[in-house]
Design a protein around this motif. Sequence first.
Motif, PDB file in Angstrom:
ATOM      1  N   CYS A 110       2.948  -4.564  -4.544  1.00 25.68           N
ATOM      2  CA  CYS A 110       4.128  -3.718  -4.730  1.00 25.68           C
ATOM      3  C   CYS A 110       5.390  -4.351  -4.144  1.00 25.68           C
ATOM      4  O   CYS A 110       6.471  -3.793  -4.258  1.00 25.68           O
ATOM      5  CB  CYS A 110       3.905  -2.333  -4.123  1.00 25.68           C
ATOM      6  N   CYS A 123       4.021  -7.319   0.321  1.00 26.65           N
ATOM      7  CA  CYS A 123       2.784  -6.971  -0.369  1.00 26.65           C
ATOM      8  C   CYS A 123       2.745  -7.695  -1.718  1.00 26.65           C
ATOM      9  O   CYS A 123       3.699  -7.663  -2.485  1.00 26.65           O
ATOM     10  CB  CYS A 123       2.715  -5.467  -0.576  1.00 26.65           C
ATOM     11  N   CYS A 182      -1.496   0.002  -0.781  1.00 24.40           N
ATOM     12  CA  CYS A 182      -2.149  -0.721  -1.875  1.00 24.40           C
ATOM     13  C   CYS A 182      -3.593  -1.057  -1.512  1.00 24.40           C
ATOM     14  O   CYS A 182      -4.486  -1.006  -2.339  1.00 24.40           O
ATOM     15  CB  CYS A 182      -1.372  -1.975  -2.228  1.00 24.40           C
ATOM     16  N   CYS A 210      -0.138  -4.214   1.251  1.00 25.49           N
ATOM     17  CA  CYS A 210       0.327  -3.227   2.205  1.00 25.49           C
ATOM     18  C   CYS A 210      -0.760  -2.166   2.362  1.00 25.49           C
ATOM     19  O   CYS A 210      -1.724  -2.139   1.602  1.00 25.49           O
ATOM     20  CB  CYS A 210       1.623  -2.592   1.729  1.00 25.49           C
TER      21      CYS A 210
HETATM   22 ZN   LIG Z   1       1.715  -2.716  -1.639  1.00 23.74          ZN
END
Ligand SMILES: [Zn+2]
Lengths: 230, 426
Positions: free
Chosen positions: A6, A3, A32, A29
């Motif tokens: 994150c 991601c 997120c 992801c």
């Molecule tokens: Zn993420």
Amino acid sequence: MHCLWCDKEMVTEVHWGSLLLPDRVTYLCRECEAALEKLDGYLCNKCGRQVGRGGETCRDCRRWEQLSQWQGVLTQNRSVYVYNERMRVMLAKWKYRGDYKLREVFGIGLQDTFRKAFSKHLRKQAVLVPIPLSEERLYERGFNQSEAIIDVLGKPAEQLLTRTHGEKQSKKTRRQRIHTENPFTLIKPTDKPVILIDDIYTTGTTLRHAARTLKSHGCPEVYSLTLARS
Amino acid sequence: MFRAVEAIESYWWGWRCRRCGNKLRRKFADIPCARCNQTHVYCRNCVEMGRVLECQPLYVWTGPHPTWPVRGKACGWDGELTAAQQQASNRIREVMEAGVGELLTWAVCGAGKTEMLFAGIGRSLEAGKRVCLATPRADVVRELLPRFRHAFPDTSISGLYGGSEKKAADGQLVLATTHQLLRFARAFDVMVIDEIDAFPYHEDPSLPFAASRAAKSASARIYLTATPRKKQRRRLEHGQLDSVFVPIRFHGRPLPVPRLILSSHMKKSLQNNMPPVAFFNWLKRRHHPERQLLLFVPYVELAGNMEKAIGPLLRDKLGDTVIASVHAADEEREAKVQQFRNQELQVLITTTILERGVTFPSVDVVVLDAGHAVFDEAALVQIAGRAGRSPDDPEGEVLFFHAGKTKAMVAAVRSINAMNNRAVKI
Ligand SMILES: [Zn+2]
Ligand SMILES: [Zn+2]
Ligand SMILES: [Zn+2]
Ligand SMILES: [Zn+2]
């Protein structure tokens, strides 16, 4: 793939459906992705913020349109995301911290909104004009976020404006902002419709100043597209 | 003379960030640079510390160590220290003179720790040593710079914080945010680390790494804190770390003890971007309405929204009140803090960014939703420490409005009381 926000590893699910579809690249992801809110449902037909009923014009926009000098200056704004907490943090990291790579996260959303919001005819005709930064700010940041947005849209950017005054205006009241001096100067006129590109639509003052500068030099119509609507 | 080295080293296998050590390929990205019209590689891993580009080098001292001449008196400050300050000042000076060793200075908020450093720093500068004071917050660097320039008028001083990248980093005395330490390697004889317990220092493992790399291997390291974390307390208890304790403020008055005020409608009020009724009740009857008001809220959006919501109300109640709000990414943060300091603003709504370091002479301090997780014990002690800083107004009220006591609140009050008790015994 990890991601872009994150850094969690993303497991791509392969099932028969995904084998038939062209690969849609994901940058975020699931968590997120979910933290970003797309602007959809009923939108103000001027500024693109969420409103209660379809076809409505929000109060701020009605106020703009009542002022003779601003009436019709900006035909329509459309934005991709609600300026929520996550969006604020992401934009801050992108713009101020300078994590240029993050622009990719917004690519798909930008392209979708661009296609949905503007007619095919307009998309073909219009030139995309980034809201410029002052030289000082550009030096500080290293890049102009509006140009980066045009870049992820995969379109050419036309530099038609320069900024002569600073960007800072959050201290001013709405009234002061509406009556502030125009910070833009024209570099090159255009007779095509323009879609202005900026990162956030807050009061719409910046975009309207830019639009008026273009229109007073022969531009027939000005739209705008921003990443977020606050 | 410093050698500028590339921040990102390129190898046959990829890149290595010299600042944070990152080697993961996916954590590097390209950026077109508007300064030099080239595409650079930058490190995404440490971009929070301010992006470094190829055109913004890191400074590394490679050759012989820089020499500043041995000289006469460097410190022009001639104020007086209290007995407690003097004792700490002596210890700090001793360690700095010895040139190696660590010392933790545990001093309450408002103890006047800056002045305690002057003697030792003065001696170090006279001896031609290079000194760095690192603090977690840019506001603090900005606040300290004029004070140090005043105290050390003939010394070259660099102030480094995010947004000041263009400034030279070659002073004999460097005041920097902890993030900026990443620009140095083996550069300092004396390293003072302010607020050793503070975010982001204790959260981010690459920062202690950077701090120890910025200092020479033989160096004096002074740590300052008002609220040591468990880890540091443990090192103290086990005698692994020398320390000196300053439990009393420089003006000799006790620390204001927070009052905890329960307000059951907290959630609802905050949802409407309003402080709870209990706040207004207090506001109407507060003892010193002439004091400025520092209002802490738990998250960023609330700061701005509350400013909009209560601005008109406060103007109504307090007359010509001028109110503003500030948060970490606020581009006007510096200006607003300055306005508040100049007393052009009466009320400042802030997130925890102003919990530390920044000093205002005469404020009442209010925390809304003090039970929120962002307000841990250290944060609450620091926030309370904003009140009563000036000898002209050494009291200041501190109020924690909450919807239910938390351990952090109780612990904060207990530790403030403990400090005050120890101060009485001096
Ligand atoms: Zn993420
Ligand atoms: Zn609208
Ligand atoms: Zn790095
Ligand atoms: Zn460059």
